[in-house]
Design an enzyme around this catalytic site. Structure first.
Site, PDB file in Angstrom:
ATOM      1  N   ALA A   1       0.845  -1.192   0.000  1.00 33.80           N
ATOM      2  CA  ALA A   1       0.000   0.000   0.000  1.00 33.80           C
ATOM      3  C   ALA A   1       0.881   1.244   0.000  1.00 33.80           C
ATOM      4  O   ALA A   1       2.031   1.199   0.437  1.00 33.80           O
ATOM      5  CB  ALA A   1      -0.888  -0.011   1.238  1.00 33.80           C
TER       6      ALA A   1
ATOM      7  N   GLY B   1       0.845  -5.083   1.040  1.00 27.73           N
ATOM      8  CA  GLY B   1      -0.230  -5.159   0.047  1.00 27.73           C
ATOM      9  C   GLY B   1       0.230  -5.792  -1.257  1.00 27.73           C
ATOM     10  O   GLY B   1      -0.591  -6.334  -2.009  1.00 27.73           O
TER      11      GLY B   1
ATOM     12  N   GLU C   1      -0.149  -9.355  -0.598  1.00 25.42           N
ATOM     13  CA  GLU C   1      -1.591  -9.613  -0.484  1.00 25.42           C
ATOM     14  C   GLU C   1      -2.236  -9.656  -1.877  1.00 25.42           C
ATOM     15  O   GLU C   1      -3.133 -10.448  -2.129  1.00 25.42           O
ATOM     16  CB  GLU C   1      -2.264  -8.535   0.378  1.00 25.42           C
ATOM     17  CG  GLU C   1      -1.851  -8.629   1.838  1.00 25.42           C
ATOM     18  CD  GLU C   1      -2.417  -7.494   2.679  1.00 25.42           C
ATOM     19  OE1 GLU C   1      -2.081  -6.330   2.404  1.00 25.42           O
ATOM     20  OE2 GLU C   1      -3.211  -7.785   3.590  1.00 25.42           O
TER      21      GLU C   1
ATOM     22  N   GLU D   1       3.920  -5.189   7.618  1.00 29.03           N
ATOM     23  CA  GLU D   1       3.054  -4.135   8.156  1.00 29.03           C
ATOM     24  C   GLU D   1       3.263  -3.894   9.637  1.00 29.03           C
ATOM     25  O   GLU D   1       3.173  -2.771  10.118  1.00 29.03           O
ATOM     26  CB  GLU D   1       1.573  -4.482   7.902  1.00 29.03           C
ATOM     27  CG  GLU D   1       1.098  -4.267   6.477  1.00 29.03           C
ATOM     28  CD  GLU D   1       1.293  -5.482   5.587  1.00 29.03           C
ATOM     29  OE1 GLU D   1       2.107  -6.368   5.937  1.00 29.03           O
ATOM     30  OE2 GLU D   1       0.633  -5.545   4.528  1.00 29.03           O
TER      31      GLU D   1
HETATM   32  N1  3HC Z   1       4.514   3.513   0.222  1.00 30.50           N
HETATM   33  C1  3HC Z   1       4.992   4.726  -0.116  1.00 30.50           C
HETATM   34  N2  3HC Z   1       6.300   4.996  -0.360  1.00 30.50           N
HETATM   35  C2  3HC Z   1       7.152   3.981  -0.255  1.00 30.50           C
HETATM   36  C3  3HC Z   1       6.738   2.682   0.092  1.00 30.50           C
HETATM   37  C4  3HC Z   1       5.355   2.460   0.337  1.00 30.50           C
HETATM   38  N3  3HC Z   1       4.862   1.264   0.655  1.00 30.50           N
HETATM   39  N4  3HC Z   1       7.829   1.889   0.132  1.00 30.50           N
HETATM   40  C5  3HC Z   1       8.872   2.644  -0.202  1.00 30.50           C
HETATM   41  N5  3HC Z   1       8.472   3.908  -0.443  1.00 30.50           N
HETATM   42  C6  3HC Z   1       9.305   5.039  -0.882  1.00 30.50           C
HETATM   43  C7  3HC Z   1      10.428   5.360   0.084  1.00 30.50           C
HETATM   44  O1  3HC Z   1       9.995   6.250   1.082  1.00 30.50           O
HETATM   45  C8  3HC Z   1      11.462   5.971  -0.812  1.00 30.50           C
HETATM   46  O2  3HC Z   1      11.093   7.294  -1.049  1.00 30.50           O
HETATM   47  P1  3HC Z   1      12.206   8.442  -1.246  1.00 30.50           P
HETATM   48  O3  3HC Z   1      13.006   7.984  -2.428  1.00 30.50           O
HETATM   49  O4  3HC Z   1      11.408   9.658  -1.459  1.00 30.50           O
HETATM   50  O5  3HC Z   1      13.010   8.455   0.036  1.00 30.50           O
HETATM   51  C9  3HC Z   1      11.286   5.206  -2.127  1.00 30.50           C
HETATM   52  O6  3HC Z   1       9.968   4.641  -2.067  1.00 30.50           O
HETATM   53  C10 3HC Z   1      12.278   4.083  -2.303  1.00 30.50           C
HETATM   54  O7  3HC Z   1      12.241   3.269  -1.134  1.00 30.50           O
HETATM   55  P2  3HC Z   1      13.566   2.777  -0.405  1.00 30.50           P
HETATM   56  O8  3HC Z   1      14.556   3.876  -0.347  1.00 30.50           O
HETATM   57  O9  3HC Z   1      13.143   2.170   0.869  1.00 30.50           O
HETATM   58  O10 3HC Z   1      14.062   1.676  -1.433  1.00 30.50           O
HETATM   59  P3  3HC Z   1      14.839   0.336  -1.154  1.00 30.50           P
HETATM   60  O11 3HC Z   1      15.122  -0.259  -2.453  1.00 30.50           O
HETATM   61  O12 3HC Z   1      15.952   0.592  -0.187  1.00 30.50           O
HETATM   62  O13 3HC Z   1      13.810  -0.618  -0.374  1.00 30.50           O
HETATM   63  C11 3HC Z   1      11.720  -1.724   0.037  1.00 30.50           C
HETATM   64  C12 3HC Z   1      12.679  -1.119  -1.010  1.00 30.50           C
HETATM   65  C13 3HC Z   1      12.386  -2.934   0.720  1.00 30.50           C
HETATM   66  C14 3HC Z   1      10.480  -2.167  -0.677  1.00 30.50           C
HETATM   67  C15 3HC Z   1      11.412  -0.668   1.108  1.00 30.50           C
HETATM   68  O14 3HC Z   1      11.046   0.523   0.475  1.00 30.50           O
HETATM   69  C16 3HC Z   1      10.315  -1.023   2.050  1.00 30.50           C
HETATM   70  O15 3HC Z   1      10.536  -1.780   2.988  1.00 30.50           O
HETATM   71  N6  3HC Z   1       9.098  -0.460   1.826  1.00 30.50           N
HETATM   72  C17 3HC Z   1       7.983  -0.624   2.711  1.00 30.50           C
HETATM   73  C18 3HC Z   1       7.379  -1.994   2.611  1.00 30.50           C
HETATM   74  C19 3HC Z   1       6.175  -2.069   3.504  1.00 30.50           C
HETATM   75  O16 3HC Z   1       6.243  -1.807   4.700  1.00 30.50           O
HETATM   76  N7  3HC Z   1       5.046  -2.447   2.932  1.00 30.50           N
HETATM   77  C20 3HC Z   1       3.824  -2.507   3.643  1.00 30.50           C
HETATM   78  C21 3HC Z   1       3.054  -1.273   3.340  1.00 30.50           C
HETATM   79  S1  3HC Z   1       1.605  -1.154   4.303  1.00 30.50           S
HETATM   80  C22 3HC Z   1       0.508  -2.148   3.498  1.00 30.50           C
HETATM   81  O17 3HC Z   1       0.794  -2.714   2.489  1.00 30.50           O
HETATM   82  C23 3HC Z   1      -0.836  -2.178   4.130  1.00 30.50           C
HETATM   83  C24 3HC Z   1      -1.722  -3.198   3.512  1.00 30.50           C
HETATM   84  O18 3HC Z   1      -1.622  -4.372   4.239  1.00 30.50           O
HETATM   85  C25 3HC Z   1      -3.151  -2.747   3.516  1.00 30.50           C
END
Ligand code: 3HC
Length: 675
Positions: free
Chosen positions: A49, A88, A91, A111
């Site tokens: 997400a 997500g 998912e 998450e």
């Molecule tokens: N939403 C919005 N922005 C995101 C994002 C997300 N899910 N994941 C990463 N970004 C952004 C980062 O903030 C970063 O922005 P910036 O360049 O402006 O600083 C850019 O994308 C690149 O991210 P990273 O610098 O972290 O890139 P990496 O290659 O180092 O890492 C990754 C990639 C492992 C995918 C890491 O970004 C990460 O762990 N992301 C979050 C994953 C996560 O927690 N997902 C769950 C989201 S909540 C969800 O899905 C709810 C659902 O269940 C309903």
């Protein structure tokens, strides 16, 4: 073939969700299309997400509804995964009828680390594929797993060749159609969750096993409750349960804090006057001066990253002791199965030990890690000036001292910088990079980058006594010491700080570090509680007693000796003994830290409030669900913090004098977040 394409990580924001919906509907309506392959464009399938959308009104279809729609599609939908499928993203893959992935792909439901739970069916679908036990590990642990392990669990149907995902996924989909395979919907599977009904005790056991790790966090319990619900309830009721739990978490303070930390961590890399494209100096070999606890730990970071290290000591004995500690650390890690035995030798093989400081002439980065004595440090840096090669970065691991004064001993102050590691240096994630008055921009860029390369979170700070972390810690320490003289026991101070969520309180921490750091029988004059404890050889855990008494297993119990010492010192100093509530203990220990943080910002010693929070979370174990001291102060409200600081100022004087910045923000009705 439906390609997800949105920003760097294919976050499933409103536009992408709308796009997927429209594309799936169009594909269903098109008789020429027999199956749909969902693949990620760019680096990955999807990071989940769009976190930036949380807390804002939803536009267009929500993710849970979209995924139900995909699952209900009349044609087979195959997820083709490379890079990451997280949150997500996974998912979405679970709502598809089949999943293929390249071996290097990683899948997971992280998450929980954002203070929420998989809220688009993840807690209901995953246990139906891998069983409740594994689902608990994946969802409550939050760490991603490799595609091969995921395939072994049945989460991935087939592995594709590393460079042939597209073709493989299409061939797979064609096979599904040709063989008339069913549209497998995870919601219909019941076999794996039977275990959760037959053995409900597994949830209680999991809670117990993980109680220490999950202490204070709300999300892990909600995750467990959802997985229990998956085993107990029909699928749609389970989804509704998950939805309700998700909504509670996402609107709570903990999740706001944890999401803030996610972005704050990434912000630390951004330095206004050192652009991202500042060329870094190449670092092929690192020199470390000092093979004590810090020098050894620092060296390990580089060895772990495959960077050769030359380590220097003045005495053979100290050097051998240091090398032995490094080797033992590696061997212990190998024993726990977290390092291959042959890697112990590979890493030790990258280490050169010497008693000749001249051997550092070939190093590109030299980190001084001797004890905190300005005289010795100055001497070392003037020596380094004569022997280091041109362009070498000269760093000090000092935790308090003036980097500019150290730099002044050299003819190349632009190459001098502070790299303050936290103990144990091979474990703690924080690196304070200390920018001197004349430190060159490319030296800053290099230190920040090499920090990242060795797995640290580098935070840039300015020169001041104790930099960001220890400068704020000193505030807490002062108040904790004052509180015990007033009659609060050290155990009560520690309890309040521990219950707040830090790993330990100030007195447990002092006992762990050793009370005799900076103390000597000759120079200290039996004035403070610490002096008297040390004089009785109560020097902390290592001597079996400090503020606390310790048994052979280092279990702490409150000490009456300490209480007597405190009473004696209080009487000598004429301190009136009185009671304090837990709230007062908390405020007096933590509000001065917030106030000091504000002063640090005022003086420009930290770039932004969130950098201070990252220092405290990663260097001192500040609970991530409270977002760091500055974020926490915002959640309380700065007017309230200001009012309490003023009240304590009236009683205790200017240690509590509010900073001008804090006053201004409070008056303007703003927070540190608005800076
Ligand atoms: N939403 C919005 N922005 C995101 C994002 C997300 N899910 N994941 C990463 N970004 C952004 C980062 O903030 C970063 O922005 P910036 O360049 O402006 O600083 C850019 O994308 C690149 O991210 P990273 O610098 O972290 O890139 P990496 O290659 O180092 O890492 C990754 C990639 C492992 C995918 C890491 O970004 C990460 O762990 N992301 C979050 C994953 C996560 O927690 N997902 C769950 C989201 S909540 C969800 O899905 C709810 C659902 O269940 C309903």
């Amino acid at each position: 073939m439906l390609t997800l394409q949105s920003g760097p990580v294919n976050a499933l924001g409103s536009a992408l969700r709308q796009g997927i919906l429209a594309a799936v509907e169009a594909a269903e309506a098109d008789p020429a299309i027999t199956a749909i392959v969902l693949i990620g464009g760019g680096r990955m399938f999807s990071a989940g997400a769009d976190i930036t959308e949380f807390g804002k009104p939803q536009t267009g279809i929500g993710l849970p509804d979209l995924l139900n729609r995909i699952e209900a599609a009349s044609k087979p939908v195959v997820a083709a995964i490379h890079g990451n499928a997280l949150g997500g993203g996974l998912e979405t893959a679970l709502a598809c009828h089949y999943r293929v992935a390249v071996p290097s792909a990683k899948v997971g439901l992280p998450e929980v680390k954002l203070g929420i739970l998989p809220g688009a069916g993840g807690t209901q679908r995953l246990p139906r594929v891998v069983g409740p036990r594994k689902a608990l590990e994946v969802i409550v642990g939050g760490s991603p797993i490799g595609a091969k392990a995921a395939a072994a669990m049945g989460l991935i149907d087939e592995l594709a060749p590393e460079d042939g995902l597209r073709a493989h996924a299409v061939a797979f989909a064609e096979r599904v159609v040709a063989e008339g395979r069913p549209l497998l919907k995870i919601r219909d599977r019941d076999d794996k969750i039977a275990e959760g009904r037959e053995n409900p005790g597994l949830f209680a056991a999991f809670r117990d096993e993980n109680a220490r790790k999950t202490r204070g966090f709300e999300a892990p319990e909600a995750c467990i409750a959802c997985i229990e619900a998956a085993c107990r309830l029909p699928f749609d009721e389970g989804l509704a349960f998950e939805r309700a739990e998700f909504q509670t978490l996402v609107s709570g303070t903990q999740s706001a804090a944890q999401r803030y930390v996610f972005f704050a961590e990434r912000q630390t890399a951004k330095i206004p006057d050192v652009p991202d494209d500042t060329p870094a100096r190449p670092i092929a070999r690192v020199g470390v001066i000092g093979a004590g606890t810090m020098g050894g730990g620092i060296s390990m970071n580089f060895l772990n990253a495959g960077i050769p290290v030359t380590i220097v000591e003045t005495k053979r004995e100290a050097l051998d002791r240091g090398l032995k500690t490094i080797r033992t650390n590696y061997e212990n890690t190998a024993k726990k199965g977290r390092l291959k035995p042959e890697d112990v030798e590979t890493r030790m093989g990258l280490l050169t030990d010497t008693l000749e400081i001249e051997a550092l002439a070939e190093c590109d980065l030299i980190i001084e890690a001797v004890f905190e004595d300005m005289g010795i440090k100055k001497e070392i840096f003037s020596k380094l000036d004569t022997l280091a090669k041109p362009g070498a970065i000269l760093a000090s691991n000092t935790s308090y001292l003036d980097i500019d004064a150290i730099a002044a001993m050299t003819s190349r102050p632009a190459d001098v910088i502070g790299m303050h590691f936290f103990s144990p240096a091979n474990v703690m994630r924080l690196l304070e990079v200390v920018r001197g008055e004349r430190t060159a921009k490319d030296v800053i860029a290099t230190a920040m980058q090499i920090g990242r390369k060795i797995g640290k979170i580098s935070v840039l700070v300015g020169v001041c006594h104790g930099f960001v972390g220890n400068r704020m810690l000193a505030q807490r320490q002062r108040e904790a010491n004052r509180l015990i003289l007033e009659g609060v026991t050290p155990w009560d101070v520690d309890r309040v700080i521990y219950e707040f969520g830090l790993p330990m309180g100030p007195f447990t921490m002092s006992d762990l570090a050793g009370l005799d750091i900076g103390w000597s029988r000759e120079t200290n004059r039996s004035e403070s509680v610490r002096d008297l404890l040390c004089e009785q050889d109560r020097r902390g855990q290592k001597t079996g007693a400090g503020f606390y008494d310790y048994d052979a297993k280092r279990k702490a119990t409150p000490s009456t000796v300490t209480e007597e010492i405190i009473a004696t010192v209080a009487e000598r100093q004429g301190v009136t003994r009185r009671d304090a509530t837990d709230q007062e203990i908390l405020e007096r220990c933590l509000y001065p830290m917030v106030n000091e943080g504000a002063k640090i910002l005022e003086e420009g010693k930290a770039i932004r409030a969130s950098d201070i929070d990252i220092v405290w979370i990663n260097g001192y174990g500040w609970p991530v669900y409270r977002g760091g001291p500055m974020f926490w102060a915002d959640t309380i409200g700065l007017p309230k913090v200001l009012e309490r600081l003023r009240a304590y100022q009236a009683e205790y004087g200017d240690d509590f004098a509010p900073s001008a910045l804090l006053e201004r923000l409070a008056v303007e009705g703003k927070g540190f977040k608005d800076l």
